[in-house]
Design an enzyme around this catalytic site. Structure first.
Site, PDB file in Angstrom:
ATOM      1  N   ARG A 228       0.846  -1.188   0.000  1.00 45.88           N
ATOM      2  CA  ARG A 228       0.000   0.000   0.000  1.00 45.88           C
ATOM      3  C   ARG A 228       0.883   1.239   0.000  1.00 45.88           C
ATOM      4  O   ARG A 228       1.888   1.312   0.710  1.00 45.88           O
ATOM      5  CB  ARG A 228      -0.929   0.008   1.214  1.00 45.88           C
ATOM      6  CG  ARG A 228      -2.120  -0.935   1.075  1.00 45.88           C
ATOM      7  CD  ARG A 228      -3.073  -0.442   0.005  1.00 45.88           C
ATOM      8  NE  ARG A 228      -4.241  -1.292  -0.177  1.00 45.88           N
ATOM      9  CZ  ARG A 228      -4.315  -2.246  -1.100  1.00 45.88           C
ATOM     10  NH1 ARG A 228      -3.270  -2.493  -1.869  1.00 45.88           N
ATOM     11  NH2 ARG A 228      -5.429  -2.948  -1.240  1.00 45.88           N
ATOM     12  N   GLU A 257      -2.777   8.414  -5.711  1.00 49.74           N
ATOM     13  CA  GLU A 257      -3.016   7.773  -7.008  1.00 49.74           C
ATOM     14  C   GLU A 257      -4.228   8.405  -7.676  1.00 49.74           C
ATOM     15  O   GLU A 257      -5.289   8.501  -7.051  1.00 49.74           O
ATOM     16  CB  GLU A 257      -3.248   6.271  -6.815  1.00 49.74           C
ATOM     17  CG  GLU A 257      -2.048   5.542  -6.236  1.00 49.74           C
ATOM     18  CD  GLU A 257      -2.272   4.049  -6.020  1.00 49.74           C
ATOM     19  OE1 GLU A 257      -3.345   3.541  -6.414  1.00 49.74           O
ATOM     20  OE2 GLU A 257      -1.381   3.390  -5.475  1.00 49.74           O
ATOM     21  N   HIS A 276      -0.515   0.812 -10.300  1.00 51.68           N
ATOM     22  CA  HIS A 276      -1.322  -0.073  -9.452  1.00 51.68           C
ATOM     23  C   HIS A 276      -1.962  -1.190 -10.286  1.00 51.68           C
ATOM     24  O   HIS A 276      -3.171  -1.439 -10.199  1.00 51.68           O
ATOM     25  CB  HIS A 276      -2.399   0.729  -8.718  1.00 51.68           C
ATOM     26  CG  HIS A 276      -2.826   0.080  -7.430  1.00 51.68           C
ATOM     27  ND1 HIS A 276      -3.214   0.791  -6.321  1.00 51.68           N
ATOM     28  CD2 HIS A 276      -2.928  -1.226  -7.065  1.00 51.68           C
ATOM     29  CE1 HIS A 276      -3.539  -0.029  -5.342  1.00 51.68           C
ATOM     30  NE2 HIS A 276      -3.370  -1.273  -5.772  1.00 51.68           N
TER      31      HIS A 276
END
Length: 316
Positions: A228, A257, A276
């Site tokens: 994370r 993000e 991601h």
């Protein structure tokens, strides 16, 4: 009167059929408006913020169980879910092979000069590197030894690497030569040539990799983050690259993000950023549905759900 399964992720036709066979008293709907009464929605399959929040905030809701399509659940209000006594299950485990492969690809991108060669190719340059790195006998530290961590360890052993696992308990995990607790990390992190972060985001792990931990790492080591973004202090990561504690970082997750266009990480040759995507799979539903199917069988039989039940006290 029918009970409802609110499917916020489309079920494949064969999966829809299995749901109907397992839970004939439940009807699958795609929106809250399709339910005769909101209190008849018992199950939420996947999560979308708008409908999920609307349902949770309605005083009449009688939601009993949420199955997420993600392994991480830090984007949910866990305190509220626990207060409402809603069972939460995640998709932990289905991403293990994909994320492990992405992890090794990020490492090889640096050690075998792939990233360097790609940049040179785009400029039509024949740019040789005098020295490349072999992974044999290197030490990889895997911080978070769940299903993903164990799969990273398995692949690392195929490269004849030494594997050190880090988890909360210190209990042994498959494919690890050594195992230590998170509390011991700062003392042992200097042994690693490569550190892979696979931690979930909890109160304990927020800003976990900070200036102190980076400073304890072996000089010119490699850092990979597929856990994370919030578990890493990005400014401290950049400082570690600047001062030589890190030679290279592969980042699939970031503190923000999408990463802003003007962020300094974009311009660094010693950083690889992927958006991601390490958990993306060829057929996501083929991997996700079996978790839901096993839990649904237990749910209709009024039994404890057997797969991936989130422990609210731990946050994962």
């Amino acid at each position: 009167m029918s009970k409802y399964i609110l499917a916020l992720r489309e079920l494949q036709p064969e999966h829809q059929k299995r749901v109907e066979e397992i839970a004939p008293d439940h009807k699958v709907i795609r929106s809250i408006e399709e339910a005769d009464a909101i209190e008849d929605i018992e199950i939420l399959y996947s999560w979308k913020k708008d409908q999920g929040t609307e349902l949770l905030n309605n005083d009449k809701n009688q939601l009993k169980w949420i199955q997420t399509a993600s392994a991480g659940i830090d984007y949910l209000d866990l305190e509220e879910l626990e207060k409402q006594e809603i069972i939460l299950t995640n998709s932990s485990g289905i991403h293990a092979k994909g994320i492990a492969e992405s992890t090794m690809a990020m490492i090889l991108n640096y050690t075998r000069g792939i990233g360097h060669s790609l940049k040179a190719q785009l400029n039509a340059e024949w740019s040789e590197l005098e020295t490349l790195i072999e992974l044999e006998e290197k030490t990889i530290m895997i911080v978070g030894t769940g299903e993903i961590g164990k799969q990273v360890g398995k692949l690392a052993k195929a490269f004849d690497m030494k594997t050190i696992g880090i988890n909360r308990s210190g209990d042994h995990a498959d494919h690890m030569d050594e195992q230590h607790t998170q509390d011991d990390l700062s003392e042992v992190i200097g042994q690693a040539d490569i550190v892979v972060n696979i931690l979930p985001l909890t109160d304990e792990t927020e800003d976990f990799f900070d200036k102190e931990r980076f400073s304890n790492m072996k000089e010119q080591s490699i850092f990979i983050n597929v856990g994370r973004g919030g578990s890493v202090v990005t400014d401290d990561l950049i400082d570690a690259l600047e001062n030589g504690n890190l030679a290279y970082a592969g980042l699939d997750v970031l503190h923000e993000e999408p990463l802003p266009e003007d962020h300094p990480l974009w311009k660094r040759d010693d950083v690889l950023i992927t958006p991601h995507i390490s958990g993306h799979l060829e057929n996501y539903d083929r991997h996700l549905f079996p978790i839901f199917e096993k839990n649904l069988k237990a749910f209709v039989e009024n039994e404890s759900l057997p797969v991936n039940v989130v422990d609210y006290s731990k946050g994962y």
